[in-house]
Design an enzyme around this catalytic site. Sequence first.
Site, PDB file in Angstrom:
ATOM      1  N   LYS A  21      64.425 -34.277  31.618  1.00 23.99           N
ATOM      2  CA  LYS A  21      63.458 -35.300  32.052  1.00 23.99           C
ATOM      3  C   LYS A  21      62.065 -34.721  32.259  1.00 23.99           C
ATOM      4  O   LYS A  21      61.081 -35.293  31.811  1.00 23.99           O
ATOM      5  CB  LYS A  21      63.874 -35.919  33.394  1.00 23.99           C
ATOM      6  CG  LYS A  21      65.087 -36.789  33.381  1.00 23.99           C
ATOM      7  CD  LYS A  21      65.222 -37.547  34.697  1.00 23.99           C
ATOM      8  CE  LYS A  21      65.356 -36.642  35.918  1.00 23.99           C
ATOM      9  NZ  LYS A  21      66.625 -35.928  36.000  1.00 23.99           N
ATOM     10  N   ARG A  96      66.242 -43.344  41.884  1.00 24.43           N
ATOM     11  CA  ARG A  96      67.490 -42.594  41.834  1.00 24.43           C
ATOM     12  C   ARG A  96      68.607 -43.356  42.528  1.00 24.43           C
ATOM     13  O   ARG A  96      69.760 -42.878  42.530  1.00 24.43           O
ATOM     14  CB  ARG A  96      67.303 -41.257  42.545  1.00 24.43           C
ATOM     15  CG  ARG A  96      67.245 -40.048  41.638  1.00 24.43           C
ATOM     16  CD  ARG A  96      67.157 -38.830  42.530  1.00 24.43           C
ATOM     17  NE  ARG A  96      67.385 -37.579  41.859  1.00 24.43           N
ATOM     18  CZ  ARG A  96      66.454 -36.901  41.202  1.00 24.43           C
ATOM     19  NH1 ARG A  96      65.248 -37.376  41.064  1.00 24.43           N
ATOM     20  NH2 ARG A  96      66.742 -35.729  40.676  1.00 24.43           N
ATOM     21  N   ARG A 135      68.070 -22.228  33.556  1.00 20.28           N
ATOM     22  CA  ARG A 135      66.673 -22.649  33.590  1.00 20.28           C
ATOM     23  C   ARG A 135      65.848 -21.860  34.596  1.00 20.28           C
ATOM     24  O   ARG A 135      66.310 -21.468  35.650  1.00 20.28           O
ATOM     25  CB  ARG A 135      66.658 -24.159  33.855  1.00 20.28           C
ATOM     26  CG  ARG A 135      65.675 -24.693  34.848  1.00 20.28           C
ATOM     27  CD  ARG A 135      65.639 -26.188  34.772  1.00 20.28           C
ATOM     28  NE  ARG A 135      66.170 -26.786  35.996  1.00 20.28           N
ATOM     29  CZ  ARG A 135      66.226 -28.103  36.199  1.00 20.28           C
ATOM     30  NH1 ARG A 135      65.865 -28.941  35.244  1.00 20.28           N
ATOM     31  NH2 ARG A 135      66.696 -28.576  37.328  1.00 20.28           N
ATOM     32  N   ARG A 163      64.909 -22.145  40.388  1.00 25.95           N
ATOM     33  CA  ARG A 163      64.698 -23.073  41.497  1.00 25.95           C
ATOM     34  C   ARG A 163      65.792 -22.865  42.533  1.00 25.95           C
ATOM     35  O   ARG A 163      66.925 -22.623  42.184  1.00 25.95           O
ATOM     36  CB  ARG A 163      64.780 -24.506  40.959  1.00 25.95           C
ATOM     37  CG  ARG A 163      63.457 -25.207  40.886  1.00 25.95           C
ATOM     38  CD  ARG A 163      63.555 -26.464  40.070  1.00 25.95           C
ATOM     39  NE  ARG A 163      64.487 -27.457  40.638  1.00 25.95           N
ATOM     40  CZ  ARG A 163      64.613 -28.688  40.141  1.00 25.95           C
ATOM     41  NH1 ARG A 163      63.898 -29.065  39.091  1.00 25.95           N
ATOM     42  NH2 ARG A 163      65.449 -29.532  40.686  1.00 25.95           N
ATOM     43  N   ARG A 174      74.650 -31.804  43.024  1.00 25.10           N
ATOM     44  CA  ARG A 174      73.635 -32.712  42.474  1.00 25.10           C
ATOM     45  C   ARG A 174      74.257 -33.631  41.422  1.00 25.10           C
ATOM     46  O   ARG A 174      73.898 -34.808  41.321  1.00 25.10           O
ATOM     47  CB  ARG A 174      72.469 -31.924  41.878  1.00 25.10           C
ATOM     48  CG  ARG A 174      71.465 -31.491  42.946  1.00 25.10           C
ATOM     49  CD  ARG A 174      70.645 -30.303  42.528  1.00 25.10           C
ATOM     50  NE  ARG A 174      69.780 -30.558  41.402  1.00 25.10           N
ATOM     51  CZ  ARG A 174      69.313 -29.594  40.596  1.00 25.10           C
ATOM     52  NH1 ARG A 174      69.662 -28.340  40.788  1.00 25.10           N
ATOM     53  NH2 ARG A 174      68.515 -29.894  39.619  1.00 25.10           N
TER      54      ARG A 174
HETATM   55  P1  ADP Z   1      66.455 -32.717  38.772  1.00 24.50           P
HETATM   56  O1  ADP Z   1      65.926 -31.602  37.965  1.00 24.50           O
HETATM   57  O2  ADP Z   1      67.766 -32.430  39.409  1.00 24.50           O
HETATM   58  O3  ADP Z   1      66.430 -34.035  38.071  1.00 24.50           O
HETATM   59  P2  ADP Z   1      64.153 -33.317  40.520  1.00 24.50           P
HETATM   60  O4  ADP Z   1      63.186 -32.227  40.335  1.00 24.50           O
HETATM   61  O5  ADP Z   1      63.828 -34.656  39.958  1.00 24.50           O
HETATM   62  O6  ADP Z   1      65.593 -32.827  40.078  1.00 24.50           O
HETATM   63  O7  ADP Z   1      64.439 -33.507  42.096  1.00 24.50           O
HETATM   64  C1  ADP Z   1      64.901 -32.439  42.895  1.00 24.50           C
HETATM   65  C2  ADP Z   1      65.412 -32.961  44.238  1.00 24.50           C
HETATM   66  O8  ADP Z   1      64.386 -33.733  44.898  1.00 24.50           O
HETATM   67  C3  ADP Z   1      66.605 -33.907  44.170  1.00 24.50           C
HETATM   68  O9  ADP Z   1      67.830 -33.219  44.065  1.00 24.50           O
HETATM   69  C4  ADP Z   1      66.452 -34.673  45.495  1.00 24.50           C
HETATM   70  O10 ADP Z   1      66.899 -33.895  46.600  1.00 24.50           O
HETATM   71  C5  ADP Z   1      64.952 -34.833  45.619  1.00 24.50           C
HETATM   72  N1  ADP Z   1      64.505 -36.092  44.999  1.00 24.50           N
HETATM   73  C6  ADP Z   1      63.704 -36.209  43.899  1.00 24.50           C
HETATM   74  N2  ADP Z   1      63.506 -37.507  43.574  1.00 24.50           N
HETATM   75  C7  ADP Z   1      64.198 -38.234  44.485  1.00 24.50           C
HETATM   76  C8  ADP Z   1      64.404 -39.630  44.696  1.00 24.50           C
HETATM   77  N3  ADP Z   1      63.860 -40.558  43.879  1.00 24.50           N
HETATM   78  N4  ADP Z   1      65.174 -40.018  45.727  1.00 24.50           N
HETATM   79  C9  ADP Z   1      65.723 -39.122  46.555  1.00 24.50           C
HETATM   80  N5  ADP Z   1      65.587 -37.791  46.424  1.00 24.50           N
HETATM   81  C10 ADP Z   1      64.833 -37.337  45.402  1.00 24.50           C
END
Ligand code: ADP
Length: 227
Positions: A21, A96, A135, A163, A174
């Site tokens: 994404k 989400r 990653r 990360r 996750r």
């Molecule tokens: P990923 O690479 O897992 O898609 P993101 O970088 O989008 O992760 O998000 C990392 C973390 O930030 C999530 O695991 C969550 O804890 C928090 N987070 C991000 N966006 C949201 C959201 N829309 N609602 C709730 N928590 C979020």
Amino acid sequence: MPGRQSMGLNVVIMGPPGAGKGTQSDLLAKDRDIPKIATGDIFREAIRQGTPLGIRAKALMDQGQLVDDDTVIGIVQERLTRPDTARGFLLDGFPRTVAQAEALDRVIAERALAPLVVVNIDVPTEELVRRVLGRRVCTACGANAGPGDSTVCGKCGGEWIRRSDDTEGVVRSRLEVYDRQTKPLVEFYRGRPTYRAVDGAQEARLVTAALGAALDAAAAVGIGQSA
Ligand code: ADP
Ligand code: ZN
């Protein structure tokens, strides 16, 4: 009939952790000249700055849990009032949960914005785990590196690190959280004429091409819908 510019292009990119994404959203937002709004990036920035939001978000993120709906919804609602979103926006990592999606629908309806174009990036679970564990992200500019890339950032020369939520245990939770809370969103959006799914298990540049085509097809339907 209004053209795409005056209608705005309002995009949601969905997909499980590791679907690509972030990388794809960057390319797409640049290509369409709309701001990318990534909630994960907003939280990581808050963590770097040590704000109260950052401190709360870090505890949740490091367990693979979601930040609470009210907090995330408030942040995105505020962000969408800024003038740079007037010609559209691309959301990465939001919504989400179904509650977040409903809140976003209310924003669209209240401001009579162009219908959301929703594109879901599909990738099988085992491939996701492999990708996330391989990653690295740049400490300086936030760029993503895939497995096998060099030890420094190709964009800025900064240092690659993993990360803190990209460890095996956290990735599994996750993915569980994704299945339980975010997958239902596919059902939420699937019936809309502006919903599309693309295969995210192919080479990155093919995913980019598929996303671009899906976006154009869905946006054309969306313009027809609201004209
Ligand atoms: P990923 O690479 O897992 O898609 P993101 O970088 O989008 O992760 O998000 C990392 C973390 O930030 C999530 O695991 C969550 O804890 C928090 N987070 C991000 N966006 C949201 C959201 N829309 N609602 C709730 N928590 C979020
Ligand atoms: Zn960098």
